[in-house]
Scaffold this active site. Structure first.
Site, short mmCIF file in Angstrom:
data_model
loop_
_atom_site.label_atom_id
_atom_site.label_comp_id
_atom_site.label_asym_id
_atom_site.label_seq_id
_atom_site.Cartn_x
_atom_site.Cartn_y
_atom_site.Cartn_z
N ARG A 123 -45.75 -135.21 50.64
CA ARG A 123 -45.33 -133.87 50.18
C ARG A 123 -43.83 -133.65 50.21
O ARG A 123 -43.35 -132.51 50.24
CB ARG A 123 -46.03 -132.76 50.99
CG ARG A 123 -47.54 -132.84 50.91
CD ARG A 123 -48.19 -131.52 51.28
NE ARG A 123 -49.63 -131.64 51.25
CZ ARG A 123 -50.37 -131.97 52.29
NH1 ARG A 123 -49.81 -132.18 53.46
NH2 ARG A 123 -51.66 -132.06 52.18
N LYS A 145 -33.16 -132.97 39.18
CA LYS A 145 -34.26 -133.16 38.21
C LYS A 145 -34.80 -134.57 38.40
O LYS A 145 -34.06 -135.54 38.25
CB LYS A 145 -33.76 -133.00 36.77
CG LYS A 145 -33.80 -131.58 36.26
CD LYS A 145 -33.56 -131.53 34.75
CE LYS A 145 -33.58 -130.10 34.24
NZ LYS A 145 -33.25 -130.00 32.81
N GLU A 187 -22.47 -138.06 27.90
CA GLU A 187 -22.74 -136.95 28.82
C GLU A 187 -21.43 -136.37 29.38
O GLU A 187 -21.37 -135.19 29.72
CB GLU A 187 -23.65 -137.41 29.97
CG GLU A 187 -25.04 -137.91 29.54
CD GLU A 187 -26.06 -136.79 29.30
OE1 GLU A 187 -25.69 -135.61 29.33
OE2 GLU A 187 -27.24 -137.14 29.07
N LYS A 229 -21.28 -129.87 36.54
CA LYS A 229 -22.74 -129.84 36.69
C LYS A 229 -23.14 -129.09 37.97
O LYS A 229 -24.08 -128.29 37.95
CB LYS A 229 -23.31 -131.27 36.69
CG LYS A 229 -24.81 -131.26 36.87
CD LYS A 229 -25.54 -132.37 36.19
CE LYS A 229 -27.04 -132.08 36.24
NZ LYS A 229 -27.86 -133.14 35.69
N GLU A 239 -33.51 -123.94 36.18
CA GLU A 239 -33.39 -123.78 34.72
C GLU A 239 -34.11 -122.54 34.18
O GLU A 239 -34.84 -122.60 33.20
CB GLU A 239 -33.90 -125.05 34.01
CG GLU A 239 -33.33 -125.21 32.62
CD GLU A 239 -33.61 -126.58 32.02
OE1 GLU A 239 -32.94 -127.54 32.45
OE2 GLU A 239 -34.47 -126.68 31.14
N ARG A 243 -28.77 -123.13 33.15
CA ARG A 243 -28.86 -124.59 33.34
C ARG A 243 -29.25 -125.29 32.03
O ARG A 243 -28.89 -126.44 31.81
CB ARG A 243 -29.84 -124.94 34.46
CG ARG A 243 -29.91 -126.45 34.66
CD ARG A 243 -30.60 -126.89 35.92
NE ARG A 243 -30.55 -128.34 36.00
CZ ARG A 243 -30.83 -129.06 37.06
NH1 ARG A 243 -31.21 -128.46 38.17
NH2 ARG A 243 -30.75 -130.38 37.02
N ASN A 247 -28.58 -129.10 28.60
CA ASN A 247 -29.47 -129.79 27.67
C ASN A 247 -28.85 -129.88 26.27
O ASN A 247 -29.53 -130.28 25.32
CB ASN A 247 -30.80 -129.03 27.61
CG ASN A 247 -31.98 -129.90 27.98
OD1 ASN A 247 -32.93 -129.98 27.23
ND2 ASN A 247 -31.91 -130.57 29.12
N HIS A 250 -29.93 -132.49 23.77
CA HIS A 250 -31.13 -133.16 24.26
C HIS A 250 -32.39 -132.84 23.45
O HIS A 250 -33.31 -133.66 23.40
CB HIS A 250 -31.36 -132.84 25.74
CG HIS A 250 -30.42 -133.57 26.66
ND1 HIS A 250 -29.06 -133.36 26.64
CD2 HIS A 250 -30.64 -134.54 27.59
CE1 HIS A 250 -28.49 -134.14 27.55
NE2 HIS A 250 -29.42 -134.87 28.13
N HIS A 254 -33.97 -136.12 22.54
CA HIS A 254 -35.28 -136.53 23.04
C HIS A 254 -36.22 -136.87 21.87
O HIS A 254 -37.06 -137.78 21.97
CB HIS A 254 -35.91 -135.44 23.90
CG HIS A 254 -35.29 -135.35 25.28
ND1 HIS A 254 -35.60 -134.35 26.17
CD2 HIS A 254 -34.39 -136.13 25.91
CE1 HIS A 254 -34.92 -134.52 27.30
NE2 HIS A 254 -34.18 -135.60 27.15
N HIS A 268 -30.57 -143.41 25.84
CA HIS A 268 -30.59 -141.96 26.07
C HIS A 268 -29.23 -141.33 25.74
O HIS A 268 -29.15 -140.32 25.02
CB HIS A 268 -30.97 -141.66 27.53
CG HIS A 268 -30.86 -140.20 27.86
ND1 HIS A 268 -31.71 -139.25 27.33
CD2 HIS A 268 -29.98 -139.51 28.65
CE1 HIS A 268 -31.36 -138.05 27.78
NE2 HIS A 268 -30.32 -138.19 28.59
#
Ligand SMILES: O=C(O)C(=O)C[C@@H](O)[C@H](O)[C@H](O)COP(=O)(O)O
Length: 368
Positions: A123, A145, A187, A229, A239, A243, A247, A250, A254, A268
């Site tokens: 956990r 993330k 990035e 960041k 987010e 935030r 992206n 992205h 993506h 990427h």
């Protein structure tokens, strides 16, 4: 050698981001203050491990930290349920305890997969990010993330799980293939495009130094990127709002990665570069941003040697790209929230984007 120390301001989940040269050899000493126990479990991949694992293990020995390690296959294909299961089982085989510090030594794939395994093992256990690519140093290692891809798309399963420490050793970038450096550089450019036009101007003058390995330029670019960041993540960790600016590029990127199967065809960072150009072209098409700024972004990425056009070898299809985009995590009530821009350094979020404008921009971009 001096170390730049930034802090992620997240209260009791806050952590330091350390940037410098030769940090790998100090791993044990640098992470000792955030350790809950005396054991660590290192996860790396078959490209990074042979080059850097021994140095990290030696530093753990020096600090009196017992350790086990495992190595995954490099590449985006390792970010799936099967590899997650195997990784968690190997942690359990090694009898990792709640106080064991998990260490992710590698690029974005190692960091995302290992971070997610740490988030769910018993956990949730602590982990440290030691990013070894430019992309991971300026982006994926910071902000918590973690996750894996599914057949439906990129990063669709995961958890927000913050590391206890990020060690960005600039000197490891010296062994990175140029294509990977360029992918990470996308990035870096992103932060200039989001809200720091001065940084973008600095990159126009110094980007070649960052790419070619100038230590001071690299260190500055990594520090400015991580600072940007950290500021955004601290303001909106999960987010709910701003935030999503991180992206930028992205949603389109993506879709390109999904279409090309997450392989070597488009990395990427390359997808993000192409996606940022698309976001600026869409913004210009909608009359929101000057065409000159879209040209400026594309011109800089091209000047640095990044792909700014899609390969003609593949048959691109607008509907298929739109279909991939519909699975974006920024979809709300069936509508995608786009990251658009009013110019370099002036990005913003909006769900108000006519489908026809997206369609037309994509058609123009793929040369349909
Ligand atoms: O940290 C964030 O937030 C980002 O969006 C940074 C992105 O550059 C990064 O690629 C992130 O992993 C993408 O997240 P996702 O939520 O779009 O999968």
């Amino acid at each position: 050698m001096s170390i730049d120390r930034l802090h992620m301001e997240l209260g009791d989940r806050g952590y330091d981001i350390l940037i410098g040269s030769g940090l790998l050899d100090q791993t044990g000493a640098l992470m000792a203050p955030v350790m809950r126990g005396k054991r660590a479990f290192v996860v790396t991949d078959d490209q990074v491990g042979p080059v850097y694992l021994d140095r990290v293990l030696a530093s753990l020995d020096k600090a009196g930290i017992a350790h086990d390690h495992t190595q995954i296959t490099h590449g985006e294909h390792s970010k799936d349920f099967a590899h997650l299961e195997a990784l968690v089982e190997s942690m359990l085989d090694a009898r990792c305890e709640r106080s064991t510090m998990i260490i992710a030594l590698g690029g974005g794939v190692v960091g995302d997969l290992t971070g997610f395994a740490a988030a769910i093992l018993q956990r949730g256990v602590d982990f440290v990010q030691i990013p070894t690519t430019l992309l991971a140093q300026v982006d994926s290692s910071v902000g918590g993330k973690t996750g894996i891809n599914t057949k439906k798309g990129k990063n669709l399963v995961g958890a927000f799980h913050q590391p206890r420490l990020v060690l960005a050793d600039i000197s490891v970038l010296d062994t990175l293939p140029r294509r990977q450096v360029l992918a990470g550089y996308a990035e870096v450019v992103k932060y200039g495009c989001i809200d720091d036009a001065d940084f973008f101007t600095w990159l126009e003058a110094n980007g070649d130094k960052v790419i070619d390995g100038d230590v001071a330029a690299r260190r500055y670019a990594v520090a400015i990127s991580c600072r940007a960041k950290a500021r955004i993540v601290a303001a909106d960790e999960r987010e709910g709002g701003i935030r999503a600016l991180l992206n930028l590029g992205h949603t389109f990127g993506h879709a390109l990665e999904a279409e090309t199967g997450y392989g070597d065809e488009i990395l990427h960072g390359e997808a993000v570069a192409l996606g940022m150009i698309m976001a600026f072209r869409l913004s210009a098409r909608m009359g929101l941003a000057p065409v000159a700024d879209a040209d400026r972004l594309e011109g800089h990425l091209a000047a640095m040697g990044m792909p700014t056009r899609l390969s003609k070898q593949r048959h691109w299809n607008v509907e298929r790209l739109v279909h991939h985009m519909a699975g974006d995590k920024k979809v709300k009530d069936g509508k995608i929230t786009f990251v658009l821009a009013r110019g370099i350094g002036k990005s913003f979020l909006t769900p108000e984007v006519p489908q026809q404008a997206v369609h037309d921009m994509l058609a123009e971009f793929i040369g349909a």
